[in-house]
Enzyme design. Structure first.
Site, short mmCIF file in Angstrom:
data_model
loop_
_atom_site.label_atom_id
_atom_site.label_comp_id
_atom_site.label_asym_id
_atom_site.label_seq_id
_atom_site.Cartn_x
_atom_site.Cartn_y
_atom_site.Cartn_z
N GLY A 178 0.82 -1.21 0.00
CA GLY A 178 0.00 0.00 0.00
C GLY A 178 0.86 1.25 0.00
O GLY A 178 1.97 1.29 -0.52
N GLY A 179 0.34 2.29 0.64
CA GLY A 179 1.07 3.55 0.71
C GLY A 179 2.39 3.42 1.43
O GLY A 179 3.30 4.24 1.24
N GLY A 414 25.89 10.83 -29.14
CA GLY A 414 25.35 11.44 -27.93
C GLY A 414 25.75 10.69 -26.67
O GLY A 414 25.88 11.29 -25.59
N ALA A 415 25.96 9.38 -26.78
CA ALA A 415 26.36 8.59 -25.62
C ALA A 415 27.74 9.01 -25.12
O ALA A 415 28.03 8.95 -23.92
CB ALA A 415 26.34 7.10 -25.97
#
Length: 528
Positions: A178-179, A414-415
């Site tokens: 849950g939370g 870009g790498a």
């Protein structure tokens, strides 16, 4: 009214004056009784009790409990809340710790438990020491209703306040649902055990009722799922002892807080195991042949000791801690053994958060580069490689810690930029002699730049021959580190066997590095 714990201990709660020694003995007997119940409950599930976990984690005899009977009623024989909190030491260094006690109301969190955890985090912040949370809980206590939910919100708020100020480690040694899962999710590192750990926002019953999907606890939120697929966890422990031992080891590389000095240890080169005679022998000359970069890392760092983080998630990149000549460093390295070491959405986020953590705690970052580029394809584009890949750029570009980068074999496109390049903020960047640095590899570049010549050569039946000649020429003129050195994008070309000494000297030179941030903004807006 009198409450009898056993034949020898009785306390009269109707009297205005209670014998102090008798009360202390009575309270102690309640603790013994509660621990006996916990032993029976936890050991039947092959799990340790909250106090056993703390005793195993901390240095022997160092634990000082805080608020032992908070949330209980000694007069009614109820020992305390479903969480044990306190201070202690690990390797002689102070830490704060809290451990949920599943034997008390299923370890659920109510008002008292929330207050104790919040007080522990506050104490860690005031003392500027790491905080370790051990999770084993049924979640929010239903009987406490919105009060329990509110306590989770307050814990989240405190955890966020502590983020980047003190190291925060979460051990999931039971259910966390849950939370409640967002409490560890906000911390720096999550450690799970292979068989007994589970984390999920909605459990199998809710999933079955809402979607009709029949799924087990393990398949929904087991340790394997979060270590191999989701990337939620940072270490997969075989059992609780392994999880606690890893926590102790991890802390040896971390400072107590963001203003503390990075840990440094005595290093005796004479006692270190001999490095491989030729480090380059670990790295095949052909850029298309894979190898294990972890072996390269272990050959560079002190005593070959490298503590990996998220070893099984996004395996095309490797992150972790080590020491170089006694100084703690964070290491980021492409892993050619998996997906050729390409960058993708998961690898980008994995490395980005690690660099960000190192920057928060002044831990220098050493980057070992061998990357062919970003993984191509519609899957990556649709998964948000632009947005999620930008996180790695952000982390390196905004880092204020020393950044030392070594290009081992190749760095394309870009790498190349995002892996700690000079243009992105790398302080000292080196390359091995045979390193290939270019926008594209020779084959890809020739196919684009010389497509007309190749087409004509194919018509003459000389396509392969001409392609090989053009590729060799492109490699000779463009795919090498010498142009980068000439343009100032590299600080030098180093022999493979000089990698360790070069990194050590660079870290020494950069240890006083400071960064002045421009503008009045408190912080930027990292792509999320």
């Amino acid at each position: 009214m009198s409450h009898i714990v056993d034949e020898s201990l009785t306390i009269d709660t109707t009297s205005r004056e209670i014998d102090r020694e008798a009360f202390i003995a009575y309270a102690a007997s309640l603790s013994v009784k509660a621990e006996g119940k916990a032993l029976e409950c936890q050991h039947a599930k092959s799990k340790l009790t909250a106090r056993e976990r703390i005793a195993t984690l901390l240095d022997e005899g160092s634990f000082s409990e805080i608020g032992q009977f908070v949330g209980g009623n000694v007069a009614q024989g109820f020992a305390g809340a479903a969480v044990v909190c306190g201070l202690g030491t690990i390797g002689g260094r102070r830490v704060a710790v809290y451990a949920q006690d599943f034997s008390v109301q299923g370890g659920t969190l109510g008002e008292a438990e929330g207050n104790k955890i919040i007080a522990t985090i506050d104490k860690a912040l005031s003392l500027r020491i790491p905080v370790i949370g051990i999770m084993d809980s049924g979640g929010a206590r239903i009987q406490d209703g919105v009060v329990a939910l509110g306590q989770y919100g307050r814990i989240f708020k405190r955890t966020c306040a502590a983020s980047g100020v003190i190291p925060q480690i979460s051990l999931i040694l039971g259910p966390c649902a849950g939370g409640a899962v967002y409490s560890p999710a906000l911390t720096d590192f999550i450690i799970m055990t292979r068989e007994t750990s589970h984390m999920f926002v909605t459990g199998p019953d809710v999933v079955r009722a809402t979607t009709g999907e029949d799924v087990s606890f393990a398949d929904l939120g087991g340790a394997q799922v979060h270590n191999f697929q989701s990337g939620v966890a940072h270490y997969l422990a075989e059992d609780e002892e392994d999880a606690l031992d890893y926590t102790r080891t991890l802390l040896t590389y971390l400072p107590a807080n963001c203003d503390d000095q990075v840990p440094a240890y005595d290093f005796d080169l004479a006692l270190a195991p001999a490095a491989p005679a030729d480090l380059s022998a670990l790295v095949p000359e052909s850029t298309k042949v894979p190898y294990d970069v972890v072996e390269v890392i272990e050959a560079i760092v002190d005593y070959g000791e490298f503590v990996q983080i998220q070893e099984f998630f996004a395996r095309n990149i490797v992150i972790g801690f080590a020491c170089i000549e006694g100084r703690s460093v964070g290491i980021v390295a492409n892993q050619p053994l998996h997906d050729a070491g390409t960058l993708d959405v998961d690898a980008s986020e994995k490395a980005a958060r690690f660099v960000q953590f190192c920057d928060a705690f002044k831990i220098p970052v050493v980057t070992l580069v061998d990357v062919p580029g970003y993984r191509p394809g519609t899957e990556q584009e649709q998964a948000g490689i632009i947005r999620r890949g930008a996180k790695l750029i952000w982390s390196y570009a905004t880092a204020s810690v020393p950044l030392v980068t070594v290009i081992l074999r190749k760095a394309y496109g870009g790498a190349y930029i995002v892996m700690g390049s000079k243009s992105l903020g790398g302080d000292l960047v080196y390359a091995w002699p045979g390193a290939e640095i270019a926008v594209l590899g020779a084959d890809g570049a020739v196919a684009i730049v010389h497509r007309r010549e190749l087409k004509a050569a194919e018509a003459e039946g000389r396509g392969d021959e001409v392609f090989a000649e053009l590729s060799a020429r492109y490699t000779r003129e463009n795919v090498n580190p010498y142009l980068s050195v000439a343009r100032g994008e590299l600080d030098g070309i180093i022999a493979p066997n000089a990698t360790r000494s070069t990194i050590a000297v660079s870290l020494e030179a950069l240890q006083s590095k400071t960064t002045i941030h421009q503008g009045p903004a408190r912080h930027g807006n990292m792509p999320m």
